[in-house]
Design a protein around this motif. Structure first.
Motif, short mmCIF file in Angstrom:
data_model
loop_
_atom_site.label_atom_id
_atom_site.label_comp_id
_atom_site.label_asym_id
_atom_site.label_seq_id
_atom_site.Cartn_x
_atom_site.Cartn_y
_atom_site.Cartn_z
N SER A 9 0.83 -1.21 0.00
CA SER A 9 0.00 0.00 0.00
C SER A 9 0.86 1.26 0.00
O SER A 9 0.51 2.25 -0.63
CB SER A 9 -0.96 -0.01 1.18
N SER A 10 2.00 1.22 0.69
CA SER A 10 2.91 2.37 0.67
C SER A 10 3.49 2.57 -0.72
O SER A 10 3.63 3.70 -1.19
CB SER A 10 4.05 2.18 1.67
N LYS A 62 2.11 1.75 -3.56
CA LYS A 62 1.04 2.30 -4.40
C LYS A 62 0.81 3.78 -4.10
O LYS A 62 0.54 4.57 -5.00
CB LYS A 62 -0.24 1.50 -4.23
N SER A 63 0.91 4.17 -2.84
CA SER A 63 0.73 5.57 -2.47
C SER A 63 1.79 6.48 -3.07
O SER A 63 1.52 7.61 -3.44
CB SER A 63 0.75 5.74 -0.95
N PHE A 64 3.02 5.98 -3.15
CA PHE A 64 4.14 6.77 -3.64
C PHE A 64 4.59 6.36 -5.04
O PHE A 64 5.71 6.64 -5.44
CB PHE A 64 5.31 6.71 -2.66
N ASP A 90 8.79 8.60 3.71
CA ASP A 90 7.36 8.90 3.55
C ASP A 90 7.16 10.26 2.90
O ASP A 90 6.41 11.09 3.39
CB ASP A 90 6.67 8.81 4.91
#
Length: 166
Positions: free
Chosen positions: A91-92, A94-96, A140
């Protein structure tokens, strides 16, 4: 009568000793079954857990131009897979994804067309991509999320699923 009192004290003493022995035995049993430290997992158990949690993340196909010394235009097309042992990393990623893809495209476009096909250069490129992706995930987007040790990075390995140079 005096003898009866002595035998009564003797019985009490025996019952007291038995009670203390039972109490110590019970406390030892509680410690043994509930409070003793758990044994450390063996390397085989750790490897089995990692294998169960292994996840590959497909970044899709990427195309960019390469640096050329002969004046002609050269392109590279790659498909990249990221390997992680933490399912939450997907998920991280995909977020970035835009930041990760941009970073990889910048690395690829800085490569020389006549050297990028060499195995040593490919291996070095895989390591650089891994470092870049881990850096993006660890920070992040610029703020340090959590310290990640070199022994347990978010992305364990990077693989080329396809690699074409024209």
């Amino acid at each position: 009568m005096a003898e009866e009192k002595k035998s009564g004290k003797g019985k009490r003493l025996i019952f007291l000793i038995i009670a203390v022995v039972l109490l110590i035995t019970g406390a030892g049993s509680v410690w043994w079954f509930l409070m003793r430290p758990a044994t450390a997992p063996t390397p085989a158990q750790i490897a089995k857990e990692k294998l169960q949690d292994t996840k590959f993340i497909n970044l899709g196909s990427m195309v960019t131009n390469l640096q050329s010394s002969d004046g002609s235009t050269h392109y590279i097309q790659v498909q990249i897979q990221l390997k992680t042992y933490d399912p939450a990393v997907e998920s991280s990623v995909k977020s970035f994804m835009p930041e990760i893809r941009n970073s990889i495209l910048m690395l690829l476009s800085a490569q020389s067309a006549n050297k990028v096909s060499e195995p040593a250069v490919r291996d070095q490129l895989l390591q650089q991509i891994r470092q870049q992706v881990n850096k993006i995930l660890e920070t992040d987007g610029g703020t340090l999320k959590m310290p990640v040790t070199e022994a347990n990075p978010p992305i364990a390995a990077v693989y080329f699923a396809s690699f074409v140079v024209q």
